[in-house]
Design a protein around this motif. Sequence first.
Motif, PDB file in Angstrom:
ATOM      1  N   LYS B  28      -2.372 -11.992  -9.926  1.00 26.17           N
ATOM      2  CA  LYS B  28      -1.718 -11.334  -8.799  1.00 26.17           C
ATOM      3  C   LYS B  28      -1.070 -12.373  -7.892  1.00 26.17           C
ATOM      4  N   SER B  29      -0.347 -11.894  -6.897  1.00 32.31           N
ATOM      5  CA  SER B  29       0.312 -12.819  -5.981  1.00 32.31           C
ATOM      6  C   SER B  29      -0.753 -13.626  -5.225  1.00 32.31           C
ATOM      7  N   PRO B  30      -0.408 -14.853  -4.815  1.00 31.25           N
ATOM      8  CA  PRO B  30      -1.406 -15.741  -4.189  1.00 31.25           C
ATOM      9  C   PRO B  30      -2.118 -15.100  -3.006  1.00 31.25           C
ATOM     10  N   GLU B  31      -1.348 -14.361  -2.234  1.00 35.25           N
ATOM     11  CA  GLU B  31      -1.940 -13.752  -1.045  1.00 35.25           C
ATOM     12  C   GLU B  31      -2.947 -12.675  -1.445  1.00 35.25           C
ATOM     13  N   GLU B  32      -2.524 -11.809  -2.399  1.00 36.31           N
ATOM     14  CA  GLU B  32      -3.410 -10.750  -2.884  1.00 36.31           C
ATOM     15  C   GLU B  32      -4.612 -11.347  -3.573  1.00 36.31           C
ATOM     16  N   ARG B  33      -4.349 -12.433  -4.287  1.00 38.46           N
ATOM     17  CA  ARG B  33      -5.423 -13.071  -5.029  1.00 38.46           C
ATOM     18  C   ARG B  33      -6.548 -13.498  -4.095  1.00 38.46           C
ATOM     19  N   ARG B  34      -6.158 -14.109  -3.000  1.00 37.82           N
ATOM     20  CA  ARG B  34      -7.182 -14.536  -2.036  1.00 37.82           C
ATOM     21  C   ARG B  34      -7.975 -13.348  -1.525  1.00 37.82           C
ATOM     22  N   ARG B  35      -7.228 -12.274  -1.258  1.00 36.47           N
ATOM     23  CA  ARG B  35      -7.921 -11.102  -0.722  1.00 36.47           C
ATOM     24  C   ARG B  35      -8.872 -10.505  -1.758  1.00 36.47           C
ATOM     25  N   ILE B  36      -8.372 -10.384  -3.002  1.00 33.14           N
ATOM     26  CA  ILE B  36      -9.216  -9.844  -4.072  1.00 33.14           C
ATOM     27  C   ILE B  36     -10.469 -10.706  -4.224  1.00 33.14           C
ATOM     28  N   GLU B  37     -10.256 -12.017  -4.216  1.00 31.30           N
ATOM     29  CA  GLU B  37     -11.404 -12.910  -4.413  1.00 31.30           C
ATOM     30  C   GLU B  37     -12.433 -12.750  -3.310  1.00 31.30           C
ATOM     31  N   SER B  38     -11.952 -12.593  -2.090  1.00 28.48           N
ATOM     32  CA  SER B  38     -12.927 -12.480  -1.011  1.00 28.48           C
ATOM     33  C   SER B  38     -13.664 -11.148  -1.067  1.00 28.48           C
ATOM     34  N   VAL B  39     -12.938 -10.089  -1.421  1.00 30.42           N
ATOM     35  CA  VAL B  39     -13.580  -8.768  -1.528  1.00 30.42           C
ATOM     36  C   VAL B  39     -14.621  -8.773  -2.648  1.00 30.42           C
ATOM     37  N   VAL B  40     -14.197  -9.281  -3.819  1.00 30.56           N
ATOM     38  CA  VAL B  40     -15.084  -9.260  -4.982  1.00 30.56           C
ATOM     39  C   VAL B  40     -16.309 -10.141  -4.736  1.00 30.56           C
ATOM     40  N   SER B  41     -16.052 -11.317  -4.190  1.00 31.44           N
ATOM     41  CA  SER B  41     -17.157 -12.235  -3.923  1.00 31.44           C
ATOM     42  C   SER B  41     -18.153 -11.621  -2.939  1.00 31.44           C
ATOM     43  N   ALA B  42     -17.618 -10.997  -1.898  1.00 26.70           N
ATOM     44  CA  ALA B  42     -18.501 -10.372  -0.900  1.00 26.70           C
ATOM     45  C   ALA B  42     -19.318  -9.260  -1.536  1.00 26.70           C
ATOM     46  N   GLU B  43     -18.663  -8.474  -2.398  1.00 25.90           N
ATOM     47  CA  GLU B  43     -19.333  -7.355  -3.041  1.00 25.90           C
ATOM     48  C   GLU B  43     -20.473  -7.849  -3.941  1.00 25.90           C
ATOM     49  N   PHE B  44     -20.180  -8.840  -4.749  1.00 26.52           N
ATOM     50  CA  PHE B  44     -21.205  -9.353  -5.659  1.00 26.52           C
ATOM     51  C   PHE B  44     -22.365  -9.973  -4.884  1.00 26.52           C
ATOM     52  N   VAL B  51     -29.769  -5.526  -3.696  1.00 23.92           N
ATOM     53  CA  VAL B  51     -30.293  -4.647  -4.753  1.00 23.92           C
ATOM     54  C   VAL B  51     -31.511  -5.294  -5.397  1.00 23.92           C
ATOM     55  N   ASP B  52     -32.540  -4.525  -5.533  1.00 25.39           N
ATOM     56  CA  ASP B  52     -33.758  -5.018  -6.176  1.00 25.39           C
ATOM     57  C   ASP B  52     -33.458  -5.368  -7.627  1.00 25.39           C
ATOM     58  N   ARG B  53     -33.945  -6.513  -8.067  1.00 19.33           N
ATOM     59  CA  ARG B  53     -33.579  -6.984  -9.407  1.00 19.33           C
ATOM     60  C   ARG B  53     -34.152  -6.128 -10.523  1.00 19.33           C
ATOM     61  N   PHE B  56     -32.781  -1.330 -12.524  1.00 20.45           N
ATOM     62  CA  PHE B  56     -31.787  -1.418 -13.602  1.00 20.45           C
ATOM     63  C   PHE B  56     -30.797  -0.267 -13.580  1.00 20.45           C
ATOM     64  N   VAL B  57     -31.311   0.908 -13.256  1.00 15.26           N
ATOM     65  CA  VAL B  57     -30.418   2.075 -13.267  1.00 15.26           C
ATOM     66  C   VAL B  57     -29.271   1.864 -12.296  1.00 15.26           C
ATOM     67  N   TYR B  58     -29.619   1.411 -11.107  1.00 13.58           N
ATOM     68  CA  TYR B  58     -28.582   1.201 -10.094  1.00 13.58           C
ATOM     69  C   TYR B  58     -27.675   0.042 -10.482  1.00 13.58           C
ATOM     70  N   ILE B  59     -28.264  -1.031 -10.986  1.00 11.71           N
ATOM     71  CA  ILE B  59     -27.462  -2.192 -11.379  1.00 11.71           C
ATOM     72  C   ILE B  59     -26.484  -1.800 -12.485  1.00 11.71           C
ATOM     73  N   GLU B  60     -26.984  -1.029 -13.438  1.00 14.20           N
ATOM     74  CA  GLU B  60     -26.102  -0.623 -14.527  1.00 14.20           C
ATOM     75  C   GLU B  60     -24.988   0.290 -14.024  1.00 14.20           C
ATOM     76  N   TYR B  61     -25.335   1.126 -13.069  1.00 12.94           N
ATOM     77  CA  TYR B  61     -24.286   1.961 -12.464  1.00 12.94           C
ATOM     78  C   TYR B  61     -23.227   1.076 -11.805  1.00 12.94           C
ATOM     79  N   LEU B  62     -23.678   0.092 -11.039  1.00  9.97           N
ATOM     80  CA  LEU B  62     -22.719  -0.798 -10.362  1.00  9.97           C
ATOM     81  C   LEU B  62     -21.848  -1.539 -11.369  1.00  9.97           C
TER      82      LEU B  62
END
Lengths: 149, 108
Positions: B28-44, B51-53, B56-62
Amino acid sequence: MAHCLAAVASFSPSAVRRRLSSQVANVISSRSSVSFRSQKMSFVSISSRPSSLRFKICCSATGETQAKKETVDKVCMIVKKQLAVPDGTPVTAESKFSELGADSLDTVEIVMGLEEEFNITVDETSAQDIATVQDAADLIEKLVTEKTA
Amino acid sequence: MASRTKLSGIQRQALALYRGFLRTARLKSPEERRRIESVVSAEFRENARSVDRRNFVYIEYLMRRGKRQLDQLKNPDITGLSTLEINKASSIPEQRVEHDLGVSTGRQ
């Protein structure tokens, strides 16, 4: 003294190489990263001698799989940047990412950063086995030579 | 330390998914890329923390949800990814993930 050093240096590489080949065999047969690690530990312990000699042994022992210094330095730099390691914290070839405060997600980010920097693609399985700067540098050298070949 | 060397299958899958997102973000474009990376990183990171390790049901859903989102993101028409923060006030205290990932397309 010089003679003695030379004798040791010329003797050790073959011993080390033998050890190394058995290590490779081990890895292939068991495919377990743990055995690799423990083998590696023993390798490190035999090489802990006076520094100049130690360097010589390391170099000859691993031959072409030993990454160049520039690569290691570049990897160190990228790791520092990616992890925001505070200035003054030494990052060397032996540094483990986890010891520098990286979790598994950080490690993925480091590998991705390295991929871009060196213009290579690291596949899934080898990316998981990278734990130290040295691991990363060795893999990069391998991939770069494969690409140019 | 030991957990670093021996990752479980599901942990490897999660890391592979993360890698997939970062790979796709490069396209993606550099600007979008930065945004995607920050969103994805924050989410993970947030899910790794909260989430409790053994859930599994919830983790698999995610992971399924993540894979679907990644497939959408791979579409070249998709230029970016945005999050919608729904009021995190404690009206529904049990619900952990109160924001959802949405995607925006290039043609509008």
